[in-house]
Write a protein that holds these residues in place. Structure first.
Motif, mmCIF file in Angstrom:
data_model
loop_
_atom_site.group_PDB
_atom_site.id
_atom_site.type_symbol
_atom_site.label_atom_id
_atom_site.label_comp_id
_atom_site.label_asym_id
_atom_site.label_seq_id
_atom_site.Cartn_x
_atom_site.Cartn_y
_atom_site.Cartn_z
ATOM 1 N N ASP A 1 -10.324 -16.536 -1.672
ATOM 2 C CA ASP A 1 -9.674 -15.688 -2.682
ATOM 3 C C ASP A 1 -10.107 -14.234 -2.560
ATOM 4 N N ALA A 2 -11.378 -14.023 -2.325
ATOM 5 C CA ALA A 2 -11.883 -12.656 -2.173
ATOM 6 C C ALA A 2 -11.332 -12.016 -0.904
ATOM 7 N N PHE A 3 -11.201 -12.799 0.167
ATOM 8 C CA PHE A 3 -10.659 -12.283 1.422
ATOM 9 C C PHE A 3 -9.202 -11.869 1.247
ATOM 10 N N VAL A 4 -8.402 -12.709 0.619
ATOM 11 C CA VAL A 4 -6.982 -12.390 0.404
ATOM 12 C C VAL A 4 -6.855 -11.141 -0.461
ATOM 13 N N ALA A 5 -7.671 -11.028 -1.502
ATOM 14 C CA ALA A 5 -7.639 -9.827 -2.357
ATOM 15 C C ALA A 5 -8.039 -8.591 -1.552
ATOM 16 N N PHE A 6 -9.041 -8.718 -0.688
ATOM 17 C CA PHE A 6 -9.467 -7.590 0.140
ATOM 18 C C PHE A 6 -8.345 -7.164 1.081
ATOM 19 N N VAL A 7 -7.732 -8.125 1.756
ATOM 20 C CA VAL A 7 -6.654 -7.817 2.706
ATOM 21 C C VAL A 7 -5.476 -7.172 1.981
ATOM 22 N N ASN A 8 -5.146 -7.663 0.795
ATOM 23 C CA ASN A 8 -4.038 -7.081 0.033
ATOM 24 C C ASN A 8 -4.331 -5.645 -0.378
ATOM 25 N N GLY A 9 -5.593 -5.269 -0.488
ATOM 26 C CA GLY A 9 -5.951 -3.920 -0.886
ATOM 27 C C GLY A 9 -6.139 -2.953 0.268
ATOM 28 N N VAL A 10 -6.063 -3.425 1.518
ATOM 29 C CA VAL A 10 -6.309 -2.555 2.669
ATOM 30 C C VAL A 10 -5.213 -1.519 2.834
ATOM 31 N N SER A 11 -3.978 -1.896 2.699
ATOM 32 C CA SER A 11 -2.852 -0.987 2.875
ATOM 33 C C SER A 11 -1.953 -1.114 1.658
ATOM 34 N N LYS A 12 -1.214 -0.070 1.351
ATOM 35 C CA LYS A 12 -0.381 -0.128 0.155
ATOM 36 C C LYS A 12 0.635 -1.260 0.255
ATOM 37 N N GLN A 13 0.913 -1.866 -0.875
ATOM 38 C CA GLN A 13 1.843 -2.984 -0.945
ATOM 39 C C GLN A 13 3.269 -2.487 -0.749
ATOM 40 N N ALA A 14 4.100 -3.355 -0.207
ATOM 41 C CA ALA A 14 5.511 -3.037 -0.051
ATOM 42 C C ALA A 14 6.152 -2.967 -1.436
ATOM 43 N N PRO A 15 7.098 -2.064 -1.617
ATOM 44 C CA PRO A 15 7.734 -1.978 -2.933
ATOM 45 C C PRO A 15 8.502 -3.259 -3.248
ATOM 46 N N LYS A 16 8.514 -3.613 -4.513
ATOM 47 C CA LYS A 16 9.254 -4.800 -4.951
ATOM 48 C C LYS A 16 10.752 -4.521 -4.822
ATOM 49 N N LYS A 17 11.488 -5.522 -4.374
ATOM 50 C CA LYS A 17 12.931 -5.377 -4.268
ATOM 51 C C LYS A 17 13.549 -5.558 -5.644
ATOM 52 N N ALA A 18 14.513 -4.708 -5.944
ATOM 53 C CA ALA A 18 15.212 -4.796 -7.225
ATOM 54 C C ALA A 18 16.707 -4.640 -6.977
ATOM 55 N N SER A 19 17.467 -5.465 -7.645
ATOM 56 C CA SER A 19 18.918 -5.385 -7.497
ATOM 57 C C SER A 19 19.456 -4.255 -8.376
ATOM 58 N N LYS A 20 20.715 -3.929 -8.192
ATOM 59 C CA LYS A 20 21.358 -2.903 -9.020
ATOM 60 C C LYS A 20 21.343 -3.318 -10.485
ATOM 61 N N LEU A 21 21.514 -4.620 -10.729
ATOM 62 C CA LEU A 21 21.517 -5.110 -12.106
ATOM 63 C C LEU A 21 20.136 -4.959 -12.741
ATOM 64 N N ASP A 22 19.071 -5.223 -11.975
ATOM 65 C CA ASP A 22 17.713 -5.051 -12.487
ATOM 66 C C ASP A 22 17.449 -3.596 -12.860
#
Length: 88
Positions: free
Chosen positions: A56-77
């Motif tokens: 869990d700590a490794f996955v959290a570390f890896v997720n924090g290394v580079s900025k996350q991809a933006p969440k996809k949102a539809s036109k309706l959202d």
């Protein structure tokens, strides 16, 4: 059970590679079930980026290394969020 652990860790590293334009990141699994991240240098050496961590700590570390991809949102959202903001 160890394969599920390494699959989750390797999926985190693959997402990191996608976010970083396929930078040469890889993970190393230790005998005691911990993981650490390495980055290959131009000279061919691997730079160790962290100390061995639990899954869990490794996955959290890896997720924090580079900025996350933006969440996809539809036109309706987007339209719904705009309506909510206008109501407030």
């Amino acid at each position: 059970m160890a394969s599920l652990r390494s699959t989750r860790a390797s999926a985190a590293v693959m997402r990191l590679k996608d976010r970083s334009n396929n930078a040469p990141y890889s993970m190393v699994s230790t005998a005691d079930g911990r993981f650490y991240l390495v980055l290959a240098n131009a000279s061919g050496d691997n730079e160790k980026l962290n100390e061995p961590l639990e899954l869990d700590a490794f996955v959290a570390f890896v997720n924090g290394v580079s900025k996350q991809a933006p969440k996809k949102a539809s036109k309706l959202d987007i339209a719904f969020e705009a309506k909510l903001r206008n109501k407030l």
